[in-house]
Design an enzyme around this catalytic site. Structure first.
Site, PDB file in Angstrom:
ATOM      1  N   ASN A   9       8.745  58.899  55.801  1.00 12.80           N
ATOM      2  CA  ASN A   9       9.478  60.094  56.213  1.00 12.80           C
ATOM      3  C   ASN A   9      10.863  60.092  55.542  1.00 12.80           C
ATOM      4  OD1 ASN A   9      11.256  61.806  57.697  1.00 12.80           O
ATOM      5  ND2 ASN A   9       9.800  61.827  59.400  1.00 12.80           N
ATOM      6  N   LYS A  12      13.984  60.421  57.817  1.00 10.68           N
ATOM      7  CA  LYS A  12      14.337  59.181  58.514  1.00 10.68           C
ATOM      8  C   LYS A  12      14.986  58.189  57.568  1.00 10.68           C
ATOM      9  CE  LYS A  12      10.570  58.768  61.854  1.00 10.68           C
ATOM     10  NZ  LYS A  12       9.413  57.930  62.213  1.00 10.68           N
ATOM     11  N   ASP A  67       9.468  54.790  65.583  1.00 11.23           N
ATOM     12  CA  ASP A  67       8.660  55.895  66.084  1.00 11.23           C
ATOM     13  C   ASP A  67       9.573  56.718  66.973  1.00 11.23           C
ATOM     14  OD1 ASP A  67       5.921  57.015  65.888  1.00 11.23           O
ATOM     15  OD2 ASP A  67       6.102  57.017  68.066  1.00 11.23           O
ATOM     16  N   TYR A 148      13.256  68.852  64.128  1.00 11.66           N
ATOM     17  CA  TYR A 148      13.739  69.790  65.140  1.00 11.66           C
ATOM     18  C   TYR A 148      15.259  69.969  65.105  1.00 11.66           C
ATOM     19  CZ  TYR A 148       9.016  69.152  66.923  1.00 11.66           C
ATOM     20  OH  TYR A 148       7.644  69.113  67.040  1.00 11.66           O
ATOM     21  N   LYS A 169      25.849  62.763  62.827  1.00 14.81           N
ATOM     22  CA  LYS A 169      24.520  62.567  63.425  1.00 14.81           C
ATOM     23  C   LYS A 169      24.259  61.073  63.616  1.00 14.81           C
ATOM     24  CE  LYS A 169      19.607  63.391  63.283  1.00 14.81           C
ATOM     25  NZ  LYS A 169      18.389  63.778  62.592  1.00 14.81           N
ATOM     26  N   HIS A 174      19.821  59.167  68.407  1.00 15.38           N
ATOM     27  CA  HIS A 174      18.844  58.194  68.886  1.00 15.38           C
ATOM     28  C   HIS A 174      18.575  57.120  67.827  1.00 15.38           C
ATOM     29  CE1 HIS A 174      17.181  61.441  66.629  1.00 15.38           C
ATOM     30  NE2 HIS A 174      15.936  61.008  66.639  1.00 15.38           N
TER      31      HIS A 174
END
Ligand code: IMP
Length: 199
Positions: A9, A12, A67, A148, A169, A174
Site C-alpha cells: 500500500n 501507508k 493492518d 478515507y 497526520k 493511528h
C-alpha cells in the site's frame, strides 16, 4: 538493521517511511515477493499477524505489517477490517462514497482510525496499536492522504486528513502512534544509548 515492511500500500508506505528513517526498510519488491497476502480474519491483530508471518517465512528477515481501517460508530464499527474493500471493490472513491451515503442525515458522525502493527522480531511476535478519533464529514475535501482521508477530520482540527500535511497526520494518526511505539521498542531491544538508537 534491516526490517521488511509487509505491505504494497503506497499510502501507508509513504507515511511510515519518514517515521522509521533510521532503519533499512525493505519493501516487498526489494525481497522479490509478488503474491497477494490473504487477510481473511475479523480482527486487525489476526490480519497483521497473517501478513507479517507470510513475509517472515518467505524472507527469513525481521518483518512488520500494519493492518488498519476506519470504524464508524453509527455503523457499529463498520467498515473496520474490511475498510480496503468496503464497497466490494478495492476502490477508495467507492468506499468513501458508501460511508457518506450510509451516514446521510446521521447525527452521530464520530469515527476512529485504528492501526495494529505486528512485528516479528527474532522469532517473537509483538503488537503495537494506535487510534485516532475524529468525525466523518458530509462531503469529501482535500487531495492528500489516501483511503478515507478526504472525509475524516481528526479531533482538535477543522480540516480533513487529506488537507492536513503529512507531518501533522503522522503526529496524530493511528499509524504514526503505532509506528512510534514500535520504534521505541526497537531502540529498547538494541539496548543502546543515543549514538546507536535507530531514530
Ligand atoms: P489493510 O490494512 O491493507 O487491510 O487496509 C487498510 C485500509 O483502511 C486502507 O486501504 C484504507 O481504506 C483504510 N485506511 C487505513 N488507514 C488509513 C489512513 O490513514 N487513511 C485513510 N484510509 C486508511
Amino acid at each position: 538493521m534491516q526490517l521488511v515492511i509487509a505491505s504494497n500500500n503506497k499510502g501507508k508506505i509513504r507515511e511510515i517511511a519518514p517515521l522509521v528513517a533510521g532503519l533499512e526498510v525493505l519493501s516487498l519488491q526489494d525481497i522479490g515477493f509478488t503474491a497477494d497476502i490473504p487477510e481473511p480474519y475479523f480482527t486487525f491483530e489476526e490480519n497483521a499477524l497473517a501478513k507479517a508471518s507470510a513475509i517472515y517465512q518467505f524472507s527469513g528477515k525481521n518483518t512488520f505489517a500494519d493492518d488498519s481501517g476506519i470504524c464508524v460508530n453509527a455503523l457499529s464499527g463498520a467498515p473496520g477490517v474490511i475498510s480496503a474493500h468496503y464497497s466490494g471493490e478495492r476502490d477508495d472513491e467507492k468506499n468513501l462514497q458508501l460511508i457518506l451515503t450510509e451516514l446521510k442525515g446521521a447525527d452521530d458522525r464520530s469515527a476512529y482510525y485504528k492501526a495494529v502493527i505486528c512485528l516479528i522480531w527474532n522469532n517473537e511476535v509483538y503488537y503495537f496499536e494506535g487510534v485516532c478519533n475524529g468525525q466523518i464529514t458530509d462531503k469529501k475535501t482535500g487531495a492528500g492522504g489516501f483511503g478515507y482521508d478526504p472525509i475524516f477530520i481528526p479531533d482538535g482540527y477543522t480540516q480533513t486528513f487529506a488537507e492536513l500535511s503529512l507531518e501533522i497526520k503522522n503526529q496524530i494518526s493511528h499509524r504514526g502512534k503505532a509506528v512510534r511505539k514500535m520504534v521505541a521498542f526497537l531502540n529498547e531491544q538494541l539496548a543502546v544509548g543515543e549514538e546507536n538508537s535507530v531514530i
